[in-house]
Design an enzyme around this catalytic site. Sequence first.
Site, PDB file in Angstrom:
ATOM      1  N   ASP A  36       0.848  -1.199   0.000  1.00 36.97           N
ATOM      2  CA  ASP A  36       0.000   0.000   0.000  1.00 36.97           C
ATOM      3  C   ASP A  36       0.884   1.251   0.000  1.00 36.97           C
ATOM      4  O   ASP A  36       1.892   1.316   0.688  1.00 36.97           O
ATOM      5  CB  ASP A  36      -0.906  -0.010   1.248  1.00 36.97           C
ATOM      6  N   ILE A  37       0.462   2.247  -0.757  1.00 36.97           N
ATOM      7  CA  ILE A  37       1.248   3.479  -0.885  1.00 36.97           C
ATOM      8  C   ILE A  37       1.219   4.302   0.403  1.00 36.97           C
ATOM      9  O   ILE A  37       2.114   5.126   0.636  1.00 36.97           O
ATOM     10  CB  ILE A  37       0.739   4.309  -2.095  1.00 36.97           C
ATOM     11  N   ASN A  93     -12.825  -3.519   2.438  1.00 32.07           N
ATOM     12  CA  ASN A  93     -13.747  -2.417   2.654  1.00 32.07           C
ATOM     13  C   ASN A  93     -14.746  -2.395   1.507  1.00 32.07           C
ATOM     14  O   ASN A  93     -14.370  -2.593   0.350  1.00 32.07           O
ATOM     15  CB  ASN A  93     -12.987  -1.090   2.712  1.00 32.07           C
ATOM     16  N   VAL A 102     -11.020   3.007  -3.394  1.00 27.35           N
ATOM     17  CA  VAL A 102     -10.642   2.537  -4.734  1.00 27.35           C
ATOM     18  C   VAL A 102     -11.617   1.433  -5.112  1.00 27.35           C
ATOM     19  O   VAL A 102     -11.733   0.416  -4.419  1.00 27.35           O
ATOM     20  CB  VAL A 102      -9.192   2.005  -4.759  1.00 27.35           C
ATOM     21  N   HIS A 106     -10.171  -5.228  -3.401  1.00 30.63           N
ATOM     22  CA  HIS A 106      -8.833  -5.492  -2.861  1.00 30.63           C
ATOM     23  C   HIS A 106      -8.952  -5.858  -1.399  1.00 30.63           C
ATOM     24  O   HIS A 106      -9.723  -5.270  -0.651  1.00 30.63           O
ATOM     25  CB  HIS A 106      -7.924  -4.266  -3.023  1.00 30.63           C
ATOM     26  N   HIS A 108      -7.022  -5.932   2.225  1.00 29.25           N
ATOM     27  CA  HIS A 108      -5.898  -5.320   2.953  1.00 29.25           C
ATOM     28  C   HIS A 108      -5.285  -6.392   3.869  1.00 29.25           C
ATOM     29  O   HIS A 108      -5.970  -6.889   4.776  1.00 29.25           O
ATOM     30  CB  HIS A 108      -6.390  -4.175   3.840  1.00 29.25           C
TER      31      HIS A 108
HETATM   32  P1  AMP Z   1      -9.830   1.299   0.344  1.00 31.52           P
HETATM   33  O1  AMP Z   1     -10.004   2.536   1.184  1.00 31.52           O
HETATM   34  O2  AMP Z   1     -10.206   0.034   1.033  1.00 31.52           O
HETATM   35  O3  AMP Z   1     -10.493   1.456  -1.006  1.00 31.52           O
HETATM   36  O4  AMP Z   1      -8.268   1.156   0.132  1.00 31.52           O
HETATM   37  C1  AMP Z   1      -7.582   1.747  -0.924  1.00 31.52           C
HETATM   38  C2  AMP Z   1      -6.125   1.656  -0.587  1.00 31.52           C
HETATM   39  O5  AMP Z   1      -5.383   1.856  -1.765  1.00 31.52           O
HETATM   40  C3  AMP Z   1      -5.651   2.703   0.431  1.00 31.52           C
HETATM   41  O6  AMP Z   1      -5.084   2.058   1.567  1.00 31.52           O
HETATM   42  C4  AMP Z   1      -4.610   3.507  -0.347  1.00 31.52           C
HETATM   43  O7  AMP Z   1      -3.530   3.940   0.440  1.00 31.52           O
HETATM   44  C5  AMP Z   1      -4.194   2.529  -1.432  1.00 31.52           C
HETATM   45  N1  AMP Z   1      -3.675   3.110  -2.653  1.00 31.52           N
HETATM   46  C6  AMP Z   1      -4.224   4.109  -3.377  1.00 31.52           C
HETATM   47  N2  AMP Z   1      -3.465   4.380  -4.457  1.00 31.52           N
HETATM   48  C7  AMP Z   1      -2.420   3.505  -4.413  1.00 31.52           C
HETATM   49  C8  AMP Z   1      -1.290   3.271  -5.244  1.00 31.52           C
HETATM   50  N3  AMP Z   1      -1.061   3.998  -6.354  1.00 31.52           N
HETATM   51  N4  AMP Z   1      -0.415   2.294  -4.889  1.00 31.52           N
HETATM   52  C9  AMP Z   1      -0.629   1.565  -3.771  1.00 31.52           C
HETATM   53  N5  AMP Z   1      -1.677   1.735  -2.957  1.00 31.52           N
HETATM   54  C10 AMP Z   1      -2.559   2.694  -3.271  1.00 31.52           C
END
Ligand code: AMP
Length: 123
Positions: A36-37, A93, A102, A106, A108
């Site tokens: 995760d970023i 989520n 996003v 996915h 976590h």
């Molecule tokens: P969610 O809130 O469950 O949709 O999680 C989305 C996750 O994607 C968050 O923890 C972000 O930090 C992560 N995220 C968003 N953009 C990127 C990216 N370019 N590379 C890696 N993780 C990302």
Amino acid sequence: MPRLDYDETCVFCKIIADKIPSKKIYNDDTIAAFHDIAPVAPVHVLVVPKVHIETLNDLSADDAALVGKLIVVAKDLAKQLGIAESGYRFGFNCGRDGGQTVFHIHGHLIGGVSMGWPPFPKG
Ligand code: AMP
Ligand code: ZN
């Protein structure tokens, strides 16, 4: 459109296709995983199906094997990352109240820290 092979507006589809950079730690024909970023814990990895499915609500019975494999991959990664014995959380989520930002499914994989339960109220 809840399901596509590739959604050009989706950040995770772009990561899967290597169109934007990521720290990938797993890749096969149907699943990818990357760090995760914005990690919330010492280990924070996202495990994603390659097919663009927007939310858990869009899954059907035909996806059961894919989702099962996602969990097995997460379990293997937990071991690889050294958190299998200490413990971890693997969670999805979904939608507004679930905190999804996003819209490409996915999981976590979070570990390396002792977590509380339940995960609410927010902030
Ligand atoms: P969610 O809130 O469950 O949709 O999680 C989305 C996750 O994607 C968050 O923890 C972000 O930090 C992560 N995220 C968003 N953009 C990127 C990216 N370019 N590379 C890696 N993780 C990302
Ligand atoms: Zn996508």
